[in-house]
Scaffold this active site. Structure first.
Site, PDB file in Angstrom:
ATOM      1  N   SER A 271      34.692  47.844  44.797  1.00  0.00           N
ATOM      2  CA  SER A 271      34.982  49.281  44.816  1.00  0.00           C
ATOM      3  C   SER A 271      33.730  50.115  44.550  1.00  0.00           C
ATOM      4  CB  SER A 271      36.036  49.617  43.769  1.00  0.00           C
ATOM      5  OG  SER A 271      37.179  48.820  43.991  1.00  0.00           O
TER       6      SER A 271
HETATM    7  N1  SAM Z   1      37.858  45.040  41.400  1.00  0.00           N
HETATM    8  C1  SAM Z   1      37.193  44.334  42.446  1.00  0.00           C
HETATM    9  C2  SAM Z   1      35.698  44.338  42.285  1.00  0.00           C
HETATM   10  O1  SAM Z   1      35.177  44.908  41.314  1.00  0.00           O
HETATM   11  O2  SAM Z   1      35.042  43.739  43.127  1.00  0.00           O
HETATM   12  C3  SAM Z   1      37.548  44.865  43.797  1.00  0.00           C
HETATM   13  C4  SAM Z   1      38.836  44.396  44.228  1.00  0.00           C
HETATM   14  S1  SAM Z   1      39.168  44.579  45.923  1.00  0.00           S
HETATM   15  C5  SAM Z   1      39.170  46.303  46.167  1.00  0.00           C
HETATM   16  C6  SAM Z   1      40.895  44.144  45.878  1.00  0.00           C
HETATM   17  C7  SAM Z   1      41.113  42.670  45.644  1.00  0.00           C
HETATM   18  O3  SAM Z   1      42.509  42.471  45.455  1.00  0.00           O
HETATM   19  C8  SAM Z   1      40.710  41.796  46.822  1.00  0.00           C
HETATM   20  O4  SAM Z   1      39.819  40.836  46.408  1.00  0.00           O
HETATM   21  C9  SAM Z   1      42.032  41.185  47.279  1.00  0.00           C
HETATM   22  O5  SAM Z   1      41.900  39.879  47.793  1.00  0.00           O
HETATM   23  C10 SAM Z   1      42.828  41.213  45.994  1.00  0.00           C
HETATM   24  N2  SAM Z   1      44.281  41.131  46.159  1.00  0.00           N
HETATM   25  C11 SAM Z   1      45.069  41.717  47.096  1.00  0.00           C
HETATM   26  N3  SAM Z   1      46.361  41.400  46.892  1.00  0.00           N
HETATM   27  C12 SAM Z   1      46.378  40.587  45.789  1.00  0.00           C
HETATM   28  C13 SAM Z   1      47.420  39.929  45.064  1.00  0.00           C
HETATM   29  N4  SAM Z   1      48.705  39.997  45.394  1.00  0.00           N
HETATM   30  N5  SAM Z   1      47.076  39.185  43.998  1.00  0.00           N
HETATM   31  C14 SAM Z   1      45.782  39.067  43.610  1.00  0.00           C
HETATM   32  N6  SAM Z   1      44.759  39.659  44.259  1.00  0.00           N
HETATM   33  C15 SAM Z   1      45.070  40.426  45.335  1.00  0.00           C
END
Ligand code: SAM
Length: 244
Positions: free
Chosen positions: A92
């Site tokens: 993000s």
């Molecule tokens: N906070 C993270 C960082 O600092 O890099 C960014 C996260 S990214 C915007 C969103 C993440 O949520 C992705 O890696 C995606 O694979 C994960 N995600 C999506 N659905 C999910 C779920 N049901 N359970 C766990 N992770 C999930």
């Protein structure tokens, strides 16, 4: 002959020591530059936009964000935007990380659940500011990469899980705080149920393509909901999220 060999060895070791010096000079220079970039990022992108929590600002001044992005993206690590981390996912924008973290109102003694480990950068910020972090990622490659980066930085208070985070982490409930770092279709009762009384959930909710960031506080007999800002996140995919 013996003198010749000795001279050869001496010049080789001299060569190595010069090489070592040059490498460490580069490393030192690199370190200073990254730190400068980080301080500028906090001043220009975060303080100027109104984030005030000093603990959040200090954590963002400290944590080497460039170590959480792929090597070919390193030069952009402190830019004012999200970046690709592979597998169709993103780290993000720094301001969004600051905004979500401030919204959690962390004091230092909380047990935090994070859905969406991604690069692990937000996880590191949480690990700095709370007592323990339980983080779930559905994509194994990302979880393993984040785990390595966080281990290299010596964090000891993070627990990792690979799977569908929309179920929360029932074996570890209740949590003081829950942060969802992907866009959800709604505020999930499954997560509210895993929060302590007066606990806080920070979650982007809306369509697959744009959301509103909410702070949700679980009171004794009601749930308070506060709108923080508009945002755009990758979708939260899972049984209590969006379908694939
Ligand atoms: N906070 C993270 C960082 O600092 O890099 C960014 C996260 S990214 C915007 C969103 C993440 O949520 C992705 O890696 C995606 O694979 C994960 N995600 C999506 N659905 C999910 C779920 N049901 N359970 C766990 N992770 C999930």
């Amino acid at each position: 002959m013996g003198i010749l060999i000795r001279q050869c060895i001496q010049s080789i070791s001299f060569g190595f020591s010069v090489l070592n010096k040059i490498t460490s000079l580069f490393k030192e220079r690199e370190k200073v530059n990254w730190e400068e970039e980080r301080l500028k990022m906090v001043d220009n992108q975060i303080v100027k936009r109104g984030i005030k929590d000093e603990r959040v600002l200090d954590a963002m001044r400290k944590i080497p964000r460039h170590l959480f992005v792929p090597i070919d993206q390193r030069n952009n690590a402190y830019e004012d935007c999200p970046l690709s981390i592979g597998e169709g996912q993103t780290i993000s924008q720094p301001y969004m990380v600051a905004c979500m973290t401030e919204a959690l109102r962390l004091q230092g003694n909380e047990k935090v659940l994070e859905l969406g480990t991604g690069s692990g950068y937000q996880t590191a910020i949480l690990a700095e500011l709370a007592e323990s972090v339980y983080t779930i990622e559905r994509i194994i490659v990302l979880s393993e990469r984040a785990r390595r980066a966080l281990k290299d930085l010596n964090y000891q208070n993070i627990h990792f899980k690979v799977g569908d985070g929309t179920y929360g982490w029932p074996e570890e409930k209740p949590f003081d705080r829950i942060i969802v770092t992907a866009g959800a279709p709604d505020i999930s009762q499954v997560l509210i149920d895993q929060l302590k009384e007066n606990g806080i959930l920070v979650v982007p909710v809306g369509s697959r393509y744009s959301q509103t960031l909410y702070r949700v506080i679980k009171r004794k007999d009601k749930v308070e909901k506060e709108n923080i800002t508009l945002c755009v996140f990758v979708p939260l995919i899972g049984d209590h999220g969006w379908k694939e």
